[in-house]
Design a protein around this motif. Structure first.
Motif, PDB file in Angstrom:
ATOM      1  N   THR B  47       0.675  -1.081  -0.078  1.00  0.00           N
ATOM      2  CA  THR B  47       0.112   0.002  -0.089  1.00  0.00           C
ATOM      3  C   THR B  47       1.210   1.085  -0.309  1.00  0.00           C
ATOM      4  O   THR B  47       0.711   2.381  -0.734  1.00  0.00           O
ATOM      5  CB  THR B  47      -1.199  -0.030   2.131  1.00  0.00           C
ATOM      6  OG1 THR B  47      -1.344  -1.237   1.114  1.00  0.00           O
ATOM      7  CG2 THR B  47      -1.645   0.993   1.330  1.00  0.00           C
ATOM      8  N   ASP B 168      -4.975  -1.153  -5.076  1.00  0.00           N
ATOM      9  CA  ASP B 168      -4.668  -1.878  -3.818  1.00  0.00           C
ATOM     10  C   ASP B 168      -5.329  -3.002  -3.627  1.00  0.00           C
ATOM     11  O   ASP B 168      -6.411  -2.667  -2.689  1.00  0.00           O
ATOM     12  CB  ASP B 168      -4.651  -0.899  -3.039  1.00  0.00           C
ATOM     13  CG  ASP B 168      -3.950  -1.328  -2.002  1.00  0.00           C
ATOM     14  OD1 ASP B 168      -2.981  -1.962  -1.898  1.00  0.00           O
ATOM     15  OD2 ASP B 168      -3.991  -0.238  -1.198  1.00  0.00           O
ATOM     16  N   GLU B 169      -5.534  -4.046  -3.946  1.00  0.00           N
ATOM     17  CA  GLU B 169      -5.917  -4.744  -3.456  1.00  0.00           C
ATOM     18  C   GLU B 169      -6.884  -5.163  -3.437  1.00  0.00           C
ATOM     19  O   GLU B 169      -8.003  -5.054  -3.332  1.00  0.00           O
ATOM     20  CB  GLU B 169      -5.692  -6.097  -1.743  1.00  0.00           C
ATOM     21  CG  GLU B 169      -4.197  -5.669  -1.451  1.00  0.00           C
ATOM     22  CD  GLU B 169      -3.576  -6.492  -0.441  1.00  0.00           C
ATOM     23  OE1 GLU B 169      -4.759  -7.418   0.202  1.00  0.00           O
ATOM     24  OE2 GLU B 169      -3.336  -6.182   0.421  1.00  0.00           O
TER      25      GLU B 169
HETATM   26 MG   LIG Z   1      -2.039  -2.706   2.588  1.00  0.00          MG
END
Ligand SMILES: [Mg+2]
Ligand SMILES: Nc1ncnc2c1ncn2[C@@H]1O[C@H](COP(=O)(O)OP(=O)(O)O)[C@@H](O)[C@H]1O
Lengths: 428, 232
Positions: B47, B168-169
């Motif tokens: 992140t 992000d994911e």
């Molecule tokens: Mg993360």
């Protein structure tokens, strides 16, 4: 930017409906109260002025130069004819008349009272003052004097009581003449007025101007037509300064008939009776100080609300920032929201205030219980007070609250714009 | 063309007196047109790295080049302009604007990019079709499922055809089927519209579909491999 930003702002306002409603209600009540207070204050002031103007002051007066300074009896307008014409031609004129003022002692039997004796044109006077309407016993001065041996005088109820006189009673007057000599004359009580104002009721007598001039100008043929005042009453809310200036100009241009040895002064009622103006100005300052304090209290509440609203939405600001919204736009968003809230509050408040104004115009407020105050004030407090709607003044409250709202939102908006995107996004 | 280049990038978080190096000298480059996964365990710095590339956060040390320009010292406003003009974000937790409908969320990102309102609306409708939830257009985020929200987020991110989409994911909160569907959409956008994707994940099924896999561990990008079975 775009309506979408407004949509975001608008929907955000109603997200916490309860809080927004409380904020707006606070603003509405505040503005409503202020608007009504302003219309009421303006109404009282207008009536105070009107009442003073109608009780003899007039809107403006023309005097011999410096008469206002000491009211010296010899400072007269020797030939008022042309002045009267100019005065009558002033736009917005309601009435014009002349006066001669003398100081004297009025006696009846053993009782006596120092008094102002005002020589008036019985008909002209009724166009500039309402003294004739204030007569409680007898009558106002007659148009013509029928019996030179029974000269009429109109006095106030206070004087009548003090001297113990009734209609038809004989009064003995000692009057200072133009040359400083003292003259004596006799008048008969023709009418008794009551204004509710102590000073006026106790210490003024009205007599026909010719009869007074005769006593004052014994052996001075020059003063045959002399007057102290040419008094002008304008229609309500006519342009006072404009009238004063136009008369001044015409007088200075030399339109006056020769024979007036002195220059003339043209004075507005504010210059003649500065105390009344000062009283009203102070009263207005009082209203505005109170408004200022109210604004501060409201501002604190609004700021608190907006800080809370910003705090709750930190994450949302983070989202907007991640989309590329610049800090300035975040600032704008919060300001727009506050502006919308301010706008709603201000105009709903205005509506409430106007309702108050409207109700108040049907149910005027009476200060009767304060009537002893009329002893010190230049007005009759037994009358009922109606509010006056002056948009310019009312909009001060409306504009004020919007400005206050924007100011209160400034800090929260700056805080929001300074958020760091990642931290804002992580906020829960 | 090289889109992003990180040179010896460090990120140190300070919490009170405690300092923690989340990135410890990352070297990394990303070319235009890539469909790359950034893989690593939780807490490895994925992140952090994406945020720094996207100008949401700043490196403590090192150089970040975007399209050849050093963005490390740029002001908050200049970075916001870079995000506006070049980057689309997709977050694990969707991050839609709650007071706006699905369509409006997409429109917003276009309006912010100075699109004309009519065209923004047309483009939004087109994207709603593309991510296959046209029927959700007028729903607010809290009326949508996670998968639906994330599709809107994808549509929002790619609406103005950004140079780079950072995700992000994106599938972490979605079930397998929904996650797969989402990846299919992303692949299609990469293939048909040439959108560059860099997405972090620790889900092997997602990793499988990347054309290139960069591995990060303890704040350092270790391995970097181009996956052979993909035709570029
Ligand atoms: Mg993360
Ligand atoms: N704001 C922060 N303050 C302190 N530590 C942080 C902060 N953000 C992330 N970290 C730490 O930095 C490391 C990397 O975090 P992150 O980039 O979120 O990893 P990942 O996304 O791979 O799970 C983690 O150990 C995390 O605890």
């Amino acid at each position: 930017m775009n309506t979408l930003i407004f949509r975001i702002a608008w929907r955000n306002i109603w997200r916490n409906t309860r809080r927004t409603v409380i904020t707006i209600v606070t603003m509405v009540v505040t503005v409503g109260l202020m608007v009504w207070m302003i219309t009421f204050g303006d109404g009282v002031h207008e009536q105070m002025i009107r009442s003073a103007l109608n009780l003899g002051l007039g809107s403006l007066q023309i005097h011999a130069e410096d008469y206002q300074d000491d009211r010296a009896v010899e400072k007269v307008i020797i030939d008022p004819e042309r002045v009267l014409e100019i005065a009558r031609e002033t736009p917005g004129v309601e009435g014009v008349s002349v006066r001669l003022n003398a100081f004297g002692l009025i006696s009846h039997g053993n009782a006596s009272q120092g008094s102002m004796i005002v020589g008036v044109d019985p008909v002209g006077e009724t166009t500039i003052s309402i003294m004739d309407e204030k007569i409680k016993e007898g009558e106002w001065l007659p148009e013509t004097i029928e019996n030179e041996r029974r000269l009429p005088i109109v006095i106030g109820s206070g004087m009548a009581k003090k001297l113990g006189v009734e209609l038809g009673d004989r009064l003995f007057l000692t009057i200072q003449g133009f040359t400083g000599d003292v003259g004596y004359t006799v008048y008969f009580v023709h009418g008794i007025f009551k204004t509710g104002m102590g000073e006026l009721d106790k210490a003024i007598g009205y007599v026909p101007i010719g009869s007074l001039r005769e006593v004052m100008a014994v052996d001075v043929p020059l003063f045959q037509n002399a007057v102290h005042e040419v008094t002008v009453l304008l229609e309500p809310r006519e342009d006072l300064a404009g009238a004063v200036n136009s008369i001044k100009e015409r007088i200075e241009v030399g339109e006056l008939a020769a024979g007036n040895s002195r220059e003339l002064d043209v004075l507005s009622w504010e210059e003649i009776q500065p105390g009344l103006r000062t009283f009203i100005d102070l009263d207005e300052v009082g209203i505005y100080i109170m408004m200022g304090l109210l604004f501060i209290v409201v501002a604190a509440g609004i700021m608190n609300t907006f800080l809370m609203a910003v705090f709750e939405r930190i994450r949302e600001f983070g989202i907007l920032m991640s989309l590329g919204t610049p800090p300035s736009a975040i600032f704008k968003l919060v300001m727009i929201e506050s502006f919308l809230v301010g706008l709603i509050g201000a105009f709903a408040g205005l509506a409430l205030g106007l309702i108050g104004y409207w109700v108040n115009s049907y149910y005027p407020i009476s200060y009767e219980s304060f009537s002893e105050m009329s002893e010190v004030m230049v007005m009759d407090l037994s009358i009922k007070f109606y509010p006056t709607l002056i948009w310019g003044n009312v909009m001060r409250a409306v504009g004020g609250i919007i400005i206050v709202t924007l100011l209160a939102a400034l800090w929260p908006a700056i805080k929001a714009s300074l958020l760091k995107p990642v931290e804002a996004l992580r906020h829960v | 063309m090289t889109l992003v280049e990180l040179q010896q990038v460090w990120k140190t978080y300070k919490t009170g007196k405690i300092e923690y190096d989340a990135l410890r000298g990352v070297d990394f480059t990303l070319q235009e047109g890539e469909f790359t996964a950034l893989v690593g365990p939780s807490g490895s710095g994925k992140t952090t790295m994406l945020n720094i590339i996207g100008g949401l956060d700043r490196a403590t040390k090192g150089t970040v080049l975007f399209e050849g320009e050093d963005v490390t010292k740029w002001s908050a406003t200049r970075l916001s302009v870079m995000r506006l003009e070049k980057i689309g974000f997709i977050f694990q937790s969707y991050n839609l604007v709650p007071v706006l409908s699905a369509r409006e969320n997409i429109e917003l990102s276009l309006i912010l990019r100075h699109w004309h309102a009519d065209e923004a609306r047309k483009r939004a409708d087109e994207l709603l079709e593309a991510v296959e939830i046209a029927d959700m257009a007028n729903k607010r985020p809290d009326e949508m499922s996670g998968g639906e929200q994330q599709r809107i987020a994808v549509a929002r991110a790619i609406a103005d055809r950004p140079a780079l989409v950072l995700a992000d994911e994106p599938t972490a909160n979605l079930d397998t089927a929904t996650g797969n569907a989402l990846l299919t959409i992303m692949e299609k956008l990469n293939r048909d519209e040439g959108v560059t994707f860099l997405f972090s994940t620790h889900d092997p099924r997602v990793v499988e579909r990347a054309k290139r896999i960069a591995t990060i561990e303890d704040g350092i990008v270790l391995k970097d491999k181009v996956v052979a079975h993909h035709k570029l």
